[in-house]
Design an enzyme around this catalytic site. Structure first.
Site, PDB file in Angstrom:
ATOM      1  N   GLY A 251      29.582  -3.079  25.211  1.00 43.62           N
ATOM      2  CA  GLY A 251      30.941  -2.805  25.673  1.00 43.62           C
ATOM      3  C   GLY A 251      31.196  -1.417  26.209  1.00 43.62           C
ATOM      4  O   GLY A 251      32.222  -1.185  26.847  1.00 43.62           O
ATOM      5  N   ASP A 252      30.267  -0.468  25.984  1.00 41.66           N
ATOM      6  CA  ASP A 252      30.486   0.894  26.490  1.00 41.66           C
ATOM      7  C   ASP A 252      29.137   1.593  26.676  1.00 41.66           C
ATOM      8  O   ASP A 252      28.898   2.685  26.162  1.00 41.66           O
ATOM      9  CB  ASP A 252      31.380   1.686  25.530  1.00 41.66           C
ATOM     10  N   ILE A 253      28.258   0.937  27.433  1.00 43.05           N
ATOM     11  CA  ILE A 253      26.911   1.463  27.663  1.00 43.05           C
ATOM     12  C   ILE A 253      26.954   2.556  28.727  1.00 43.05           C
ATOM     13  O   ILE A 253      27.248   2.301  29.894  1.00 43.05           O
ATOM     14  CB  ILE A 253      25.954   0.335  28.117  1.00 43.05           C
TER      15      ILE A 253
ATOM     16  N   ASN B  46      26.301   7.089  24.924  1.00 45.17           N
ATOM     17  CA  ASN B  46      26.197   6.146  23.800  1.00 45.17           C
ATOM     18  C   ASN B  46      24.806   5.513  23.694  1.00 45.17           C
ATOM     19  O   ASN B  46      24.628   4.495  23.035  1.00 45.17           O
ATOM     20  CB  ASN B  46      27.231   5.023  23.950  1.00 45.17           C
TER      21      ASN B  46
END
Length: 335
Positions: free
Chosen positions: A230-232, A236
């Protein structure tokens, strides 16, 4: 987890969380450590505008050392959702994300909340190997599927402090549209309504989204909602120094179209860019229609310039395309 390296970040805002909350180990944090853990110390380890991180050192009953990462924040729902997201990821790909141990609220102050996971000694500068990363991400997307068969997630996870839309929906067109609608509503509350943006958004919802997303699940084509981080992006993602294996963290999980995961890899401001997308598609086939894949990526990574590009290119919308393909146009969420 929180990485300390980001050469483009300028820390010009005060952190919401006081440093005193990572200068001791709260009794509720101690309760989440494995049974028999003997705490040896805690030290600061990364921060963002609204979280602080710490490394906890322990001695285990067998005499070995074991280290944990503690994230502290003021937003309870954000912390609990991260624990659920990370736990869901770990259950699927335990070699790709740190083991979560728990979350909770400080006994010393009910306004302080924490997430606890295994500590991973990360490369601060080195980007993950493209092929290893692509293989692990492809595995995550290939072996997972939505427990309901729908798009969404069972809690509202967050990107930063911003809650994501997560309601279960039948189609990807609906899920993406409602996600974007929520983002637009939040932006207009903060910044006010802009007439040009309203014009572009109307065309985006009525023409572009149906044209690019409806064909994924009509005309005999289908996609499967799978688990996405969801937030690559490179903030992260890191490389484990001990194993040289990619590791992902700070997730905001959803069951979504797998290609949605790749959106943050498009912007040139990020260090992980197009070559990681290309490596991924060496492992995973592009969704049909394949010729729309790059523009779907543009759609998933919207900015004002790309909105203008998409609205101009897809002014005729979905129905004209379907008829040109010899397909009966299907109805959808944005009709």
């Amino acid at each position: 987890m929180v990485k300390t390296f980001d050469p483009e970040v300028v820390w010009d805002k005060p952190n919401d969380v006081d440093t005193k909350w990572i200068e001791f180990i709260d009794e509720n944090v101690l309760a989440k450590l494995p049974e028999g853990s003997q705490p040896l110390g805690i030290q600061s380890c990364g921060e963002s505008y609204f979280t602080r991180g710490a490394k906890i050192s322990t001695k285990q009953p067998d005499g070995s050392s074991l280290f944990f990462f503690l994230k502290v924040a003021l937003v309870k729902d954000m912390i609990s959702a991260e624990f659920i997201s990370q736990s869901t990821l770990y259950a699927a790909v335990p070699d790709f994300t740190p083991k979560p141990y728990g979350w909770g609220t400080y006994a010393a102050d009910p306004s302080i909340h924490f997430f606890l996971c295994a500590f991973v000694d990360m490369e601060e500068v080195k980007l993950p190997d493209r092929q290893k990363f692509a293989k692990s991400l492809a595995t995550l997307h290939t072996i997972t599927s939505s427990p309901t068969g729908l798009y969404g997630f069972h809690v509202s996870s967050s990107q930063g402090k911003i809650p994501q839309f997560s309601d279960w929906t039948d189609t990807w067109e609906e899920f993406f549209s409602r996600t974007l609608q929520q983002l637009v509503e939040n932006e207009e509350k903060a910044q006010g309504v802009d007439a040009e943006m309203q014009r572009l958004l109307h065309a985006l919802f009525k023409k572009v989204i149906p044209r690019l997303l409806r064909p994924l699940e009509t005309g005999g084509r289908s996609i499967r909602p799978c688990l996405v981080h969801g937030d690559i992006w490179d903030g992260n993602v890191a490389t484990d120094k001990d194993t040289d294996h990619p590791v992902i963290f700070d997730s905001a999980c959803l069951y979504a179209h797998n290609e949605y995961e790749l959106a943050p890899l498009r912007p040139t401001r990020h260090r992980m860019q197009r070559e990681y997308i290309d490596a991924y598609f060496e492992k995973v086939k592009k969704s049909e229609p394949e010729e729309d894949c790059d523009d779907r990526n543009v759609l998933y990574c919207l900015c004002i310039e790309t909105m203008q590009y998409l609205v101009t290119k897809y002014a005729d919308g979905y129905e004209v395309w379907a008829k040109a393909k010899g397909e009966e146009p299907a109805t959808g969420y944005n009709d």
